[in-house]
Write a protein that holds these residues in place. Structure first.
Motif, PDB file in Angstrom:
ATOM      1  N   TYR A 434      32.751  21.251  36.263  1.00  0.00           N
ATOM      2  CA  TYR A 434      33.026  22.581  35.720  1.00  0.00           C
ATOM      3  C   TYR A 434      34.077  23.351  36.517  1.00  0.00           C
ATOM      4  CZ  TYR A 434      28.645  21.623  33.303  1.00  0.00           C
ATOM      5  OH  TYR A 434      27.671  21.039  32.541  1.00  0.00           O
ATOM      6  N   ILE A 435      34.074  23.201  37.827  1.00  0.00           N
ATOM      7  CA  ILE A 435      34.900  24.044  38.687  1.00  0.00           C
ATOM      8  C   ILE A 435      36.237  23.371  38.995  1.00  0.00           C
ATOM      9  CG2 ILE A 435      35.076  25.014  41.019  1.00  0.00           C
ATOM     10  CD1 ILE A 435      32.143  25.696  40.874  1.00  0.00           C
ATOM     11  N   LEU A 436      37.310  24.106  38.737  1.00  0.00           N
ATOM     12  CA  LEU A 436      38.648  23.623  39.064  1.00  0.00           C
ATOM     13  C   LEU A 436      38.952  23.889  40.537  1.00  0.00           C
ATOM     14  CD1 LEU A 436      41.429  22.528  38.208  1.00  0.00           C
ATOM     15  CD2 LEU A 436      42.066  24.894  37.626  1.00  0.00           C
ATOM     16  N   ALA A 437      38.695  25.108  40.986  1.00  0.00           N
ATOM     17  CA  ALA A 437      39.001  25.453  42.381  1.00  0.00           C
ATOM     18  C   ALA A 437      38.346  26.773  42.740  1.00  0.00           C
ATOM     19  CB  ALA A 437      40.506  25.556  42.595  1.00  0.00           C
ATOM     20  N   GLU A 438      37.997  26.905  44.016  1.00  0.00           N
ATOM     21  CA  GLU A 438      37.563  28.202  44.534  1.00  0.00           C
ATOM     22  C   GLU A 438      38.800  29.080  44.720  1.00  0.00           C
ATOM     23  OE1 GLU A 438      36.599  29.828  48.856  1.00  0.00           O
ATOM     24  OE2 GLU A 438      35.164  28.274  48.250  1.00  0.00           O
ATOM     25  N   ARG A 439      38.739  30.277  44.177  1.00  0.00           N
ATOM     26  CA  ARG A 439      39.886  31.191  44.269  1.00  0.00           C
ATOM     27  C   ARG A 439      39.665  32.302  45.294  1.00  0.00           C
ATOM     28  NH1 ARG A 439      43.486  27.767  42.637  1.00  0.00           N
ATOM     29  NH2 ARG A 439      43.465  27.293  40.394  1.00  0.00           N
ATOM     30  N   LEU A 440      38.440  32.766  45.431  1.00  0.00           N
ATOM     31  CA  LEU A 440      38.089  33.769  46.425  1.00  0.00           C
ATOM     32  C   LEU A 440      36.783  33.358  47.101  1.00  0.00           C
ATOM     33  CD1 LEU A 440      38.776  37.135  44.504  1.00  0.00           C
ATOM     34  CD2 LEU A 440      40.155  36.148  46.318  1.00  0.00           C
ATOM     35  N   PRO A 441      36.725  33.323  48.428  1.00  0.00           N
ATOM     36  CA  PRO A 441      37.759  33.681  49.398  1.00  0.00           C
ATOM     37  C   PRO A 441      38.988  32.770  49.379  1.00  0.00           C
ATOM     38  CG  PRO A 441      35.597  33.687  50.432  1.00  0.00           C
ATOM     39  CD  PRO A 441      35.441  33.040  49.086  1.00  0.00           C
ATOM     40  N   GLY A 442      38.826  31.498  49.013  1.00  0.00           N
ATOM     41  CA  GLY A 442      39.965  30.598  48.975  1.00  0.00           C
ATOM     42  C   GLY A 442      40.234  29.919  50.308  1.00  0.00           C
ATOM     43  N   PRO A 443      41.109  28.920  50.310  1.00  0.00           N
ATOM     44  CA  PRO A 443      41.329  28.090  51.503  1.00  0.00           C
ATOM     45  C   PRO A 443      41.997  28.809  52.673  1.00  0.00           C
ATOM     46  CG  PRO A 443      42.916  27.546  49.771  1.00  0.00           C
ATOM     47  CD  PRO A 443      41.906  28.456  49.157  1.00  0.00           C
ATOM     48  N   ASP A 444      42.624  29.936  52.430  1.00  0.00           N
ATOM     49  CA  ASP A 444      43.307  30.630  53.521  1.00  0.00           C
ATOM     50  C   ASP A 444      42.359  31.411  54.427  1.00  0.00           C
ATOM     51  OD1 ASP A 444      45.729  29.678  52.611  1.00  0.00           O
ATOM     52  OD2 ASP A 444      46.172  31.477  51.419  1.00  0.00           O
ATOM     53  N   VAL A 445      41.143  31.610  53.977  1.00  0.00           N
ATOM     54  CA  VAL A 445      40.161  32.324  54.788  1.00  0.00           C
ATOM     55  C   VAL A 445      39.441  31.300  55.647  1.00  0.00           C
ATOM     56  CG1 VAL A 445      38.070  33.740  54.728  1.00  0.00           C
ATOM     57  CG2 VAL A 445      39.915  34.148  53.088  1.00  0.00           C
ATOM     58  N   GLN A 446      39.682  31.330  56.947  1.00  0.00           N
ATOM     59  CA  GLN A 446      39.170  30.300  57.849  1.00  0.00           C
ATOM     60  C   GLN A 446      38.377  30.873  59.020  1.00  0.00           C
ATOM     61  OE1 GLN A 446      39.499  26.946  57.553  1.00  0.00           O
ATOM     62  NE2 GLN A 446      40.622  27.066  55.621  1.00  0.00           N
ATOM     63  N   THR A 447      38.947  31.830  59.726  1.00  0.00           N
ATOM     64  CA  THR A 447      38.328  32.338  60.950  1.00  0.00           C
ATOM     65  C   THR A 447      37.313  33.444  60.615  1.00  0.00           C
ATOM     66  OG1 THR A 447      39.953  34.092  61.299  1.00  0.00           O
ATOM     67  CG2 THR A 447      40.500  31.882  62.147  1.00  0.00           C
ATOM     68  N   GLU A 448      36.511  33.804  61.614  1.00  0.00           N
ATOM     69  CA  GLU A 448      35.558  34.893  61.422  1.00  0.00           C
ATOM     70  C   GLU A 448      36.295  36.194  61.104  1.00  0.00           C
ATOM     71  OE1 GLU A 448      31.990  34.706  61.466  1.00  0.00           O
ATOM     72  OE2 GLU A 448      32.730  32.667  61.131  1.00  0.00           O
ATOM     73  N   GLN A 449      37.442  36.399  61.731  1.00  0.00           N
ATOM     74  CA  GLN A 449      38.219  37.599  61.422  1.00  0.00           C
ATOM     75  C   GLN A 449      38.744  37.550  59.991  1.00  0.00           C
ATOM     76  OE1 GLN A 449      38.580  40.344  63.439  1.00  0.00           O
ATOM     77  NE2 GLN A 449      39.474  41.298  61.608  1.00  0.00           N
ATOM     78  N   ASP A 450      39.163  36.364  59.535  1.00  0.00           N
ATOM     79  CA  ASP A 450      39.595  36.211  58.145  1.00  0.00           C
ATOM     80  C   ASP A 450      38.474  36.624  57.188  1.00  0.00           C
ATOM     81  OD1 ASP A 450      42.066  35.228  58.938  1.00  0.00           O
ATOM     82  OD2 ASP A 450      41.499  33.114  58.662  1.00  0.00           O
TER      83      ASP A 450
END
Length: 544
Positions: A434-450
């Motif tokens: 069913y799922i194409l991709a996670e959009r939020l938070p998304g792959p750019d969110v990595q660190t605790e600060q992110d």
């Protein structure tokens, strides 16, 4: 004063509606229900999916929080209902009561008579449960409680994905065990919303001893020589209460009206030029709420209800509902979810999830152009405490609402863990069809600060505010364990503001229970009988 009543109920929300229905079972007393909002005649109030429209529009006062100093000064839209039935008329109809330990904790905090075993009979008394009739559930009560009528295949895939990360399926999260993934039961009957107004007020409007006034805003509670004697309306008219004034305006509205009446923290009231009637520093303190975070995934095809936002699909959805009470209009859109742990040392589940069968459903939440799903999470036992204060002595001004989200570092850590858990669930193989991709938070969110930066932009209230007129056995409590105001006779508070700590779930079912329990206490205190076993007349039970 104008014509008096035995009881004046200020606020026709969930608990106030319960009181109106229950107290007027005794024909010897006259009850006036005052609701500042309007009627629930608009069809969206009764269609299960209508909450998405009403929370953004005419069903809400449109208030906001003050900038949240621990969340980069984010301002939250803070939905407070503006309609008879209150939150039960505009919410997502999710029927959850919290964990049994929540109420046992209340007892341990000095609230005798409010343990789980004490309150369970009142949960059962309110219910007309279409599925269960056992130790935990009841039939024949005023409020319809039913199973979802419009689940989608992606819901079953969600259950498989949850199982893959160790979360079992639970058929009844209001039963013996709370933990697990589930279909939530809903406050619906026959495919329509079963609000407190439709369950307790509308079927009883014919009663000669019940008067209901809408668009009736109270200016202040009148107190004479330490006794609440009635109310003053915005036009200056005074109405007498022969027995009690029952304040049921919610965790924001109740402390607001008390302060406008000169009842609250003396320094704050004096600064605003309000004459102090009674100094009670705890009024408006202890505000608690669940901060809601969300993970949004884009789908590979039309597997959610997003496509019904388009006019021709909306027409098809309406036809399906008219013909069989099925399809997206019959869906609360958040009827799948569950409870689990992000703190392994938690005494009971500390995270709640809601699977939204679409995107952009609530104010401020992003929408996916090609359709998607939203998996919300909220940390259930926040340590942060906020306030409700006045910005002005002018009752037309909105209050200063400060949930003080994430003031405690534990809340921040557990909330982010909950968000990561939703990401993990949505990434499981069971949902890959069913799922194409996670959009939020998304792959750019990595660190605790992110993650922190993300939730300072993408988060909302769970609409579970509580605690601002705390109940307790100690002298500093706003109300005692019978919900009588400490220091002013003839005044009682009956709503979620009395919770010493917010329950570990959605809060509307708890408001029903509080209303039912309070009605019996009021009847007993005034020699009206307890009401146990009476219920509403058979012709009105479960009306929706």
């Amino acid at each position: 004063m104008s014509k008096g009543y035995d009881f004046i109920i200020i606020g026709g929300g969930t608990a106030g509606s319960v009181l109106a229905g229950r107290l007027t079972e005794d024909a010897s007393v006259n009850v006036l229900l005052l609701e500042a909002g309007g009627s629930d005649r608009h069809p969206y109030y009764h269609l299960p999916a209508g909450f998405a429209k009403m929370t953004k529009g005419i069903g809400s006062w449109g208030w906001e929080t003050v900038p949240q100093r621990n969340m980069q000064n984010k301002v939250f839209r803070y939905t407070q209902a503006k309609v008879i039935g209150g939150g039960s008329s505009i919410n997502a109809q999710v029927y959850t009561r919290g964990n049994a330990q929540d109420y046992d904790d209340w007892r341990q905090m000095g609230c005798d008579g409010w343990s789980y075993e004490d309150v369970l009979p009142y949960f059962r008394k309110a219910e007309d449960n279409e599925t269960y009739d056992n130790r935990y559930h009841g039939k024949g009560g005023p409020v319809g409680v039913s199973e979802p009528r419009a689940p989608l295949p992606v819901c079953e895939a969600y259950f498989e994905a949850a199982r893959a990360v160790g979360i079992p399926r639970n058929r009844d999260i209001n039963g013996e065990t709370q933990e697990g993934a589930c279909f939530y039961q809903l406050t619906q009957k026959d495919g329509r919303r079963s609000s407190a107004a439709m369950a307790y007020v509308t079927p009883n409007r014919h009663r000669a001893n019940l008067t209901v006034r809408l668009a009736a805003q109270v200016r202040r509670i009148v107190v004479d020589k330490g006794h609440a004697t009635g109310v003053e309306m915005m036009d200056g008219t005074r109405i007498a209460a022969g027995r009690e004034v029952l304040l049921c305006s919610g965790a924001v509205g109740s402390p607001r009206l008390l302060q406008l009446s000169g009842i609250g923290p003396a320094d704050h009231l004096s600064d605003l030029g309000i004459d102090v009637v009674f100094d009670q520093p705890q009024i408006g303190e202890n505000l608690q709420d669940h901060l809601d975070l969300y993970c949004i995934a884009e789908l590979r095809g039309p597997y959610s209800y997003d496509r019904y936002a388009k006019p021709h699909w909306a027409a098809i959805a309406g036809l399906r509902y008219l013909l069989g009470r099925r399809g997206p209009v019959a869906s609360s859109l958040f009827e799948t979810g569950g409870f689990w742990y992000v703190n392994p040392d938690a005494r009971s589940p500390d995270i709640q999830m809601h699977l939204g069968l679409g995107t952009g459903i609530e104010h401020g939440v992003a929408a996916m152009p090609q359709g998607g799903v939203t998996l919300n999470s909220c940390y259930l036992r926040p340590r942060s405490r906020g306030t409700v204060r006045l910005q002005s002595a002018d009752p037309a001004k909105a209050p200063l609402i400060d949930p003080n989200y994430l003031q405690d570092p534990m809340d921040r850590e557990m909330s982010i863990r909950g968000l990561k858990l939703t990401q993990e669930i949505l990434s499981q193989e069971a949902l890959s069809k069913y799922i194409l991709a996670e959009r939020l938070p998304g792959p750019d969110v990595q660190t605790e600060q992110d993650y922190f930066d993300f939730i300072c932009q993408h988060s909302k209230t769970s609409h579970h505010c509580a605690g601002t007129c705390r109940m307790g056995g100690d002298p500093g409590a706003v109300v005692d364990t019978r919900l009588r105001f400490n220091g002013i006779a003839g005044l009682r508070i009956v709503d979620n503001s009395i919770m010493p700590s917010v329950v570990s779930s959605n809060t509307n079912a708890a408001a029903l229970m509080i209303g039912e329990k309070a009605a019996d206490m009021i009847k007993a205190d005034h020699g009206m009988g307890t009401g146990v076993g009476q219920g509403l007349s058979p012709t009105t039970r479960g009306a929706a």
